[in-house]
Design an enzyme around this catalytic site. Structure first.
Site, PDB file in Angstrom:
ATOM      1  N   LYS A  23       0.837  -1.208   0.000  1.00  0.00           N
ATOM      2  CA  LYS A  23       0.000   0.000   0.000  1.00  0.00           C
ATOM      3  C   LYS A  23       0.870   1.256   0.000  1.00  0.00           C
ATOM      4  CE  LYS A  23      -1.696   1.722   4.047  1.00  0.00           C
ATOM      5  NZ  LYS A  23      -1.432   3.157   4.247  1.00  0.00           N
ATOM      6  N   ASN A  24       1.858   1.279   0.886  1.00  0.00           N
ATOM      7  CA  ASN A  24       2.634   2.514   1.042  1.00  0.00           C
ATOM      8  C   ASN A  24       3.655   2.711  -0.066  1.00  0.00           C
ATOM      9  OD1 ASN A  24       1.070   3.178   3.162  1.00  0.00           O
ATOM     10  ND2 ASN A  24       2.547   2.606   4.756  1.00  0.00           N
ATOM     11  N   ARG A  93      -3.895   9.735   3.577  1.00  0.00           N
ATOM     12  CA  ARG A  93      -2.692  10.498   3.845  1.00  0.00           C
ATOM     13  C   ARG A  93      -1.778  10.584   2.610  1.00  0.00           C
ATOM     14  NH1 ARG A  93      -0.410  14.202   7.168  1.00  0.00           N
ATOM     15  NH2 ARG A  93       1.806  14.113   6.854  1.00  0.00           N
ATOM     16  N   ASP A 117      -5.064   8.317   8.986  1.00  0.00           N
ATOM     17  CA  ASP A 117      -5.373   7.687  10.259  1.00  0.00           C
ATOM     18  C   ASP A 117      -5.193   8.622  11.448  1.00  0.00           C
ATOM     19  OD1 ASP A 117      -5.862   5.120   9.189  1.00  0.00           O
ATOM     20  OD2 ASP A 117      -3.711   4.914   8.864  1.00  0.00           O
ATOM     21  N   ASP A 306       4.186   0.921  12.184  1.00  0.00           N
ATOM     22  CA  ASP A 306       2.972   0.273  11.679  1.00  0.00           C
ATOM     23  C   ASP A 306       2.799  -1.130  12.259  1.00  0.00           C
ATOM     24  OD1 ASP A 306       2.496   2.477  10.179  1.00  0.00           O
ATOM     25  OD2 ASP A 306       3.170   1.630   8.291  1.00  0.00           O
ATOM     26  N   VAL A 328       7.399   7.159  17.057  1.00  0.00           N
ATOM     27  CA  VAL A 328       7.074   7.881  15.818  1.00  0.00           C
ATOM     28  C   VAL A 328       5.756   8.650  15.921  1.00  0.00           C
ATOM     29  CG1 VAL A 328       6.802   7.661  13.311  1.00  0.00           C
ATOM     30  CG2 VAL A 328       8.413   6.172  14.512  1.00  0.00           C
TER      31      VAL A 328
HETATM   32  N1  EPU Z   1       6.748  14.591  10.538  1.00  0.00           N
HETATM   33  C1  EPU Z   1       6.917  15.909  10.858  1.00  0.00           C
HETATM   34  N2  EPU Z   1       6.927  16.814   9.828  1.00  0.00           N
HETATM   35  C2  EPU Z   1       6.788  16.459   8.537  1.00  0.00           C
HETATM   36  C3  EPU Z   1       6.611  15.095   8.226  1.00  0.00           C
HETATM   37  C4  EPU Z   1       6.590  14.179   9.255  1.00  0.00           C
HETATM   38  O1  EPU Z   1       7.054  16.276  12.011  1.00  0.00           O
HETATM   39  O2  EPU Z   1       6.833  17.332   7.660  1.00  0.00           O
HETATM   40  C5  EPU Z   1       6.751  13.589  11.635  1.00  0.00           C
HETATM   41  C6  EPU Z   1       5.403  12.916  11.806  1.00  0.00           C
HETATM   42  O3  EPU Z   1       4.565  13.678  12.636  1.00  0.00           O
HETATM   43  C7  EPU Z   1       5.791  11.596  12.428  1.00  0.00           C
HETATM   44  C8  EPU Z   1       7.148  11.299  11.792  1.00  0.00           C
HETATM   45  O4  EPU Z   1       7.622  12.538  11.282  1.00  0.00           O
HETATM   46  O5  EPU Z   1       5.973  11.754  13.813  1.00  0.00           O
HETATM   47  C9  EPU Z   1       7.123  10.263  10.701  1.00  0.00           C
HETATM   48  O6  EPU Z   1       6.250  10.624   9.694  1.00  0.00           O
HETATM   49  P1  EPU Z   1       6.466  10.213   8.178  1.00  0.00           P
HETATM   50  O7  EPU Z   1       6.461  11.438   7.359  1.00  0.00           O
HETATM   51  O8  EPU Z   1       7.633   9.297   8.062  1.00  0.00           O
HETATM   52  O9  EPU Z   1       5.146   9.378   7.895  1.00  0.00           O
HETATM   53  P2  EPU Z   1       4.174   9.460   6.652  1.00  0.00           P
HETATM   54  O10 EPU Z   1       4.958   9.551   5.396  1.00  0.00           O
HETATM   55  O11 EPU Z   1       3.112  10.451   6.893  1.00  0.00           O
HETATM   56  C10 EPU Z   1       4.170   6.869   6.245  1.00  0.00           C
HETATM   57  C11 EPU Z   1       3.154   5.777   6.167  1.00  0.00           C
HETATM   58  C12 EPU Z   1       2.636   5.440   7.559  1.00  0.00           C
HETATM   59  C13 EPU Z   1       3.793   5.069   8.449  1.00  0.00           C
HETATM   60  C14 EPU Z   1       4.841   6.190   8.451  1.00  0.00           C
HETATM   61  C15 EPU Z   1       6.089   5.852   9.250  1.00  0.00           C
HETATM   62  C16 EPU Z   1       2.141   6.213   4.036  1.00  0.00           C
HETATM   63  C17 EPU Z   1       0.929   6.600   3.286  1.00  0.00           C
HETATM   64  N3  EPU Z   1       2.040   6.213   5.348  1.00  0.00           N
HETATM   65  O12 EPU Z   1       3.492   8.018   6.745  1.00  0.00           O
HETATM   66  O13 EPU Z   1       1.797   4.300   7.370  1.00  0.00           O
HETATM   67  O14 EPU Z   1       3.320   4.850   9.752  1.00  0.00           O
HETATM   68  O15 EPU Z   1       5.248   6.482   7.094  1.00  0.00           O
HETATM   69  O16 EPU Z   1       6.688   4.710   8.757  1.00  0.00           O
HETATM   70  O17 EPU Z   1       3.169   5.858   3.460  1.00  0.00           O
HETATM   71  C18 EPU Z   1      -0.065   2.879   7.687  1.00  0.00           C
HETATM   72  O18 EPU Z   1       0.228   2.333   6.625  1.00  0.00           O
HETATM   73  O19 EPU Z   1      -0.898   2.399   8.492  1.00  0.00           O
HETATM   74  C19 EPU Z   1       0.606   4.141   8.041  1.00  0.00           C
HETATM   75  C20 EPU Z   1       0.121   4.987   8.928  1.00  0.00           C
END
Ligand code: EPU
Length: 423
Positions: A23-24, A93, A117, A306, A328
């Site tokens: 998915k991601n 997201r 989420d 996750d 995280v």
């Molecule tokens: N963060 C910031 N500022 C930013 C971006 C992120 O502070 O500009 C913080 C977030 O608040 C968080 C941390 O950095 O505390 C990590 O966030 P990240 O950007 O890595 O996560 P994401 O890209 O929004 C993806 C996955 C998530 C998974 C996370 C961490 C997707 C669509 N989602 O989210 O997956 O938990 O990486 O590995 O790729 C899931 O699949 O259930 C899911 C939530």
């Protein structure tokens, strides 16, 4: 009435289960298709709710998207719209990943703030700062990220944290920028390496995939490609935890065990016998009750956030006490209240959870709050006496293709009851 699952406790899972594309990864690969005029084909796509939602986001900027079983074809027109503010944006997201490609290609984007989420605060500061370094302005206006540039140029970018989404957006903007961009403290997740692989097939010049430094040499244009999505390590690990929790014996194919090294090591510590099949899959055989193990979530190659709900679920039925540390997402322990309804002996203090294993959980109605928490509650239900009702299962459907069918084929008894909700 909305749908719920009725999970009959007591099954021992055995057999083989195949995992399809991540998915991601697929959602970001779909966004990457915006970078090249013409038809991009993505194969091994999971049949989950988020794929048609992402298709709607791409349609809102002018693409044609066709979903044919596990193949997604995206035709990007010569004239794309810079405005992605469809209703679908608020429902997932990953929709924010159109920001980088739109800024890269059109030098302008108005992208509605994404949904997703309820797992804690998810700001976009690193995405915006990265785009600013590349020469764009970026502001939040009327619920949208508004970014604009006369031209994008290469830059040295240090991320405060190896954010998956920020790395992807900056990467997808930098591939068409003039000059060389270096992203330091970049995310190292296998899904990033998958996007780099696809962008490279499209003609991008990127070094360092899978490391914390990505070097991008901008090119004037990209061409469409055909790309196969990598197997979903999070889904694969979900089945691995299910096998360990039910003292089962399950072979998981379609996922590279190298993407799960730390996870498999943790399961070994819990008493599982693990056999890996290079690049293809692995087997988890849990002969005895699992032993307690500690878990700490961190960006890859650390233990994925996750998978934290599954670490908690396993700990609820393990022998001994486990400490689980969530680094995280601050709100990702909320589902533990639901685990407690099932008889788990668990408490949280800030970003730590202490779980004392019990012999058996006891069935109760529980509510899924996100994809992984929902799946974790189902796994716990498999270890409870009686029938556990898991509600709000549209969350689970967003991330797991054929969730119930796969578990039932392994020997579980789970019934889907009621009518689907929109999610
Ligand atoms: N963060 C910031 N500022 C930013 C971006 C992120 O502070 O500009 C913080 C977030 O608040 C968080 C941390 O950095 O505390 C990590 O966030 P990240 O950007 O890595 O996560 P994401 O890209 O929004 C993806 C996955 C998530 C998974 C996370 C961490 C997707 C669509 N989602 O989210 O997956 O938990 O990486 O590995 O790729 C899931 O699949 O259930 C899911 C939530």
């Amino acid at each position: 009435m909305s749908e719920h699952f009725e999970v009959h406790g007591g099954a021992r899972l055995t057999g083989e289960v195949e995992v399809v594309g991540a998915k991601n990864s697929v959602l970001k690969l779909m966004a990457a298709a915006l970078l090249a005029e013409g038809t991009t084909t993505i194969t091994n796509c999971p049949r989950i709710l988020d794929v048609p939602l992402m298709a709607d986001v791409l349609r809102s900027v002018g693409c044609e998207v066709e979903i044919d079983d596990d193949v997604v074809r995206i035709t990007t027109p010569a004239e794309l719209s810079h405005r992605a503010d469809s209703a679908a944006m608020s429902r997932l997201r990953a929709s924010v990943c159109v920001l980088g490609p739109l800024v890269g290609k059109l030098k302008k984007a108005v992208v509605a703030l994404p949904g997703g989420d309820a797992i804690g605060s998810r700001p976009l500061d690193m995405h915006q700062n990265g785009l600013r370094k590349l020469g764009a302005t970026s502001a939040i206006e009327h619920g949208c990220v508004v970014a604009e540039a006369d031209g994008l140029h290469g830059a040295q970018i240090w991320l405060d944290f190896p954010s998956v989404g920020a790395t992807e957006n900056i990467l997808m903007a930098a591939v068409l920028a003039e000059g060389t961009t270096v992203i330091d403290n970049a995310a190292r997740e296998p899904e990033i390496a998958d996007i780099v692989a696809m962008l490279t097939e499209m003609g991008a010049k990127i070094q360092g995939a899978g490391t914390s430094t990505l070097t991008v040499e901008g090119v004037p244009e990209l061409k469409p490609t055909e790309h196969r999505v990598i197997g979903d390590r999070i889904v694969g690990a979900t089945w691995a935890f299910a096998a360990a929790m039910t003292r089962g014996d399950v072979t998981i194919t379609g996922v590279d065990p190298h993407h799960l090294e730390l996870v498999l090591e943790k399961l070994r510590l819990a008493g599982a016998e693990i056999t890996t099949y290079d690049g293809k899959g692995f087997r988890v055989n849990q002969p005895e009750r699992p032993q307690s193990v500690d878990f700490v979530t961190l960006p890859y190659p650390g233990f994925a956030t996750d998978l934290q709900p599954f670490a908690v679920a396993l700990s609820t039925v393990s022998e001994g006490t486990s400490m689980i540390t969530e680094n995280v997402y601050e709100a990702r322990f909320r589902f533990i209240e639901e685990m407690v309804r099932l008889g788990a002996d668990a408490r949280t203090d800030g970003h730590h959870a202490v779980v004392r294993g019990v012999e058996k959980l006891s069935s109760a109605p529980v509510w899924a709050s996100d994809i992984r928490a929902g799946a974790g509650l189902v796994l716990a239900g498999l270890c409870a006496d009686g029938i556990t009702e898991v509600w709000d299962v549209f969350h689970i459907d967003r991330g797991y293709p054929h969730f119930v069918e796969n578990l039932n084929r392994l020997g579980a008894r789970i019934d889907r009851v009621g009518t689907p909700t929109a999610g």
